[in-house]
Write an enzyme that holds these catalytic residues in place. Structure first.
Site, PDB file in Angstrom:
ATOM      1  N   THR A  64     -37.860  -5.503  58.185  1.00 35.25           N
ATOM      2  CA  THR A  64     -37.321  -6.415  59.187  1.00 35.25           C
ATOM      3  C   THR A  64     -36.786  -5.561  60.324  1.00 35.25           C
ATOM      4  OG1 THR A  64     -36.777  -8.019  57.474  1.00 35.25           O
ATOM      5  CG2 THR A  64     -35.707  -8.305  59.612  1.00 35.25           C
ATOM      6  N   ASP A 175     -39.396  -9.692  62.243  1.00 35.79           N
ATOM      7  CA  ASP A 175     -38.681  -9.294  63.446  1.00 35.79           C
ATOM      8  C   ASP A 175     -37.327  -9.965  63.561  1.00 35.79           C
ATOM      9  OD1 ASP A 175     -40.170 -11.885  64.021  1.00 35.79           O
ATOM     10  OD2 ASP A 175     -38.703 -11.771  65.638  1.00 35.79           O
ATOM     11  N   GLY A 317     -39.148 -16.087  61.849  1.00 36.96           N
ATOM     12  CA  GLY A 317     -39.322 -14.649  61.916  1.00 36.96           C
ATOM     13  C   GLY A 317     -38.631 -13.960  60.753  1.00 36.96           C
ATOM     14  N   GLU A 318     -38.179 -12.733  60.973  1.00 37.37           N
ATOM     15  CA  GLU A 318     -37.475 -11.898  59.981  1.00 37.37           C
ATOM     16  C   GLU A 318     -38.402 -11.384  58.882  1.00 37.37           C
ATOM     17  OE1 GLU A 318     -34.161 -14.005  58.258  1.00 37.37           O
ATOM     18  OE2 GLU A 318     -33.223 -14.428  60.180  1.00 37.37           O
ATOM     19  N   GLY A 319     -39.598 -11.977  58.746  1.00 39.79           N
ATOM     20  CA  GLY A 319     -40.481 -11.697  57.624  1.00 39.79           C
ATOM     21  C   GLY A 319     -40.470 -12.818  56.598  1.00 39.79           C
TER      22      GLY A 319
END
Lengths: 355, 355
Positions: A64, A175, A317-319
């Site tokens: 991340t 992200d 996001g973040e994965g």
């Protein structure tokens, strides 16, 4: 540190023979051919990545990657820029969505500061690869220098290789960065060759007025910087972001070391466009985890020729989407390894040709 | 054995207050509101089922219910009818897709013979609730008697209640039965009020000629038997199947005991139509696991007002889609229980109203 050019030169495409063998195996398992849909396609893709007809995803890690974006000063986001730093701390303390979902699927989270706009007094679990304290506003010149763009990508390659050396066999990229859907829209517009309006969405949740302003900012930034769509590093430098470069590097490093890289959503997808432009063969190692609600994501995936595994209406996001796709990938590989064949189980075949 | 009428009378709708509380909690977790898409909606639905804003799916069991269909003698399937029995043995030996996927998500599989056309010399792990050795052909009269229809449903209720008594807190239903997409199409056409052509597909993989024949068989069976669309048991008896009745019973029993029932694909979806017609409040306890490739499934879900969690291009049945949805449901509940709030994590809120 491996040079970008050496990494790219070392990437070979997926193993076509392993893919064929996996497809043949799928076709004799005790189910109508094709009846497991995307699970079958994903298992065959992973067979090509791992070079075996009975692949296993194994140990999983989500990178991340966080960074700030100078373009936030143009008023393109619903959240204040300090949220990037606050969310990195949230990741470090295990309270964010990616922490929950990665735990759920048995993946480790590695939080990377690629360029957060603050000092580096992080908890020890945060990996610091800070290239700068946020990019400059793409509306007022290039977001970063060509040297900074290289350093992001090299950092990603190094982190991917370190993880593979430690025994991880599947990587994911996600992200965090207030303002980064603006950068992702710009990258997607340039590389996929689509109008800015078609690839720009509401990010964390802006209204119509801000959305129009966001489109104008991106359009003028592309006009002013004129990035070269065939040159991934140039696009990254002019309208990208530090975390986008880092994620592109993870893809290149993963492809070089022949492990799959699960690409999360829209911002990760723009990193995939950068990596795919720099190294077309790296696309073989990408898994499109899910389809984001952000309108640019479908265009990015189509440009790369990727079909998303999941479609859950997510846009975080973040994965987070990649973590969920890890579990589907595990399931798809277990189908190949653990299911009985028609012959082995004494089950009669279809009377229809090819079904 | 609980009577069907007593079970139906005991079903109360989902807990609206728990749903509201769960939604409020989702809105203060450290992510833009709504950014986890279907995960958020699913967690709220499960909050309503379990009556708490922080639900947990807990122990999971898949009922894979098998039966034969007299209508196969009209040539509607690509596979010979003996495959039903062969696949039950494959389930018992752990070699089928549902065994693999249930293991993957930590669910138990219970294989139930609801009416397979063979003697009952099963391995001990197969639960025998055989109502008959296959239905009669709906093309030549009712598929089963009214009494047989009741017995199927009662068996399902009993199995659901036994599982809840043993500590299972989430149920799933899946099917095996050569010819059963023909029955499911007939049930869906009648209850959802759609033309047979619109709700009939290729099942395990028939060609155009057989598909046309399948549509004709269903159309004439509905005309000849004239099932009452408002009477689920009547539809089940006239054009349904023993496993469809069993699955409808599991839904009613699950709803009565306030646990969610994860409905798999098209054939399970036709059981959901039967259960929903008999007991509209039971719909609150249904989770639509995935969208099947079979064209009738979307119509069935729309009639029930359900949105599928996954869309993976699957069309296998057995409970395979439900098993995968179990894992997404676990993830959705963990989001509610484990994520930090904006206030708790010291993360700034959005400047936009309602985002």
């Amino acid at each position: 540190m491996r040079r970008i050019e050496d990494c790219i030169a070392g990437v070979v495409g997926a193993d076509a023979r392993a893919k064929e063998e996996a497809q043949r195996l799928q076709d004799i398992l005790t189910k109508p051919q094709g009846s497991l849909g995307k699970l079958e396609a994903l298992s065959v893709r992973l067979a090509g990545v791992y070079g075996t007809s009975k692949p296993s995803v194994g140990r999983k890690v989500v990178f991340t990657m966080a960074a700030d974006h100078g373009v936030t000063q143009e008023g393109v986001s619903a959240y204040p820029a300090e949220v990037t730093r606050q969310m990195v701390l949230n990741f470090a303390h295990g309270g964010a969505a990616i922490n929950v979902l990665a735990r759920h699927v048995g993946a480790e989270v590695r939080v990377v500061d690629m360029g957060v706009s603050c000092d580096e007094d992080w908890p020890t679990c945060v990996i610091c690869r800070k290239v700068g304290k946020g990019t400059r506003s793409m509306a007022r010149g290039p977001a970063m220098t060509a040297d900074e763009a290289r350093r992001c990508v090299e950092a990603g390659i190094e982190l991917a290789e370190m993880a593979v050396d430690e025994g991880f066999t599947a990587l994911a990229i996600g992200d965090m960065g207030i303002g980064n859907t603006t950068a992702a829209s710009a990258v997607t517009s340039v590389i996929a060759g689509k109008p800015v309006r078609d690839v720009t969405g509401r990010g964390t949740g802006i209204d119509d007025t801000k959305l129009n302003a966001k489109v104008s900012v991106i359009e003028s930034a592309i006009r002013a910087n004129s990035p070269d769509p065939r040159d991934g590093l140039d696009v990254l430098a002019k309208v990208g972001g530090f975390e986008i470069g880092g994620m592109a590097g993870v893809i290149l490093g993963g492809a070089f070391r022949k492990v799959p890289v699960f690409v999360d959503g829209f911002v990760s997808g723009s990193a995939a466009l950068v990596a795919g432009t720099m190294c077309p063969k790296s696309v073989d190692y990408m898994v499109a985890s899910h389809l984001s609600v952000e309108p640019g994501h479908a265009h990015a995936l189509a440009h790369l020729g990727l079909v998303p595994v999941l479609d859950l209406g997510m846009r975080l996001g973040e994965g987070t989407g990649a973590a969920l796709a890890f579990s589907v990938a595990d399931a798809s590989c277990k189908i190949l390894s653990e299911m009985a064949t028609f012959e082995g189980a004494g089950v009669s075949r279809s009377s229809e040709k090819g079904s």
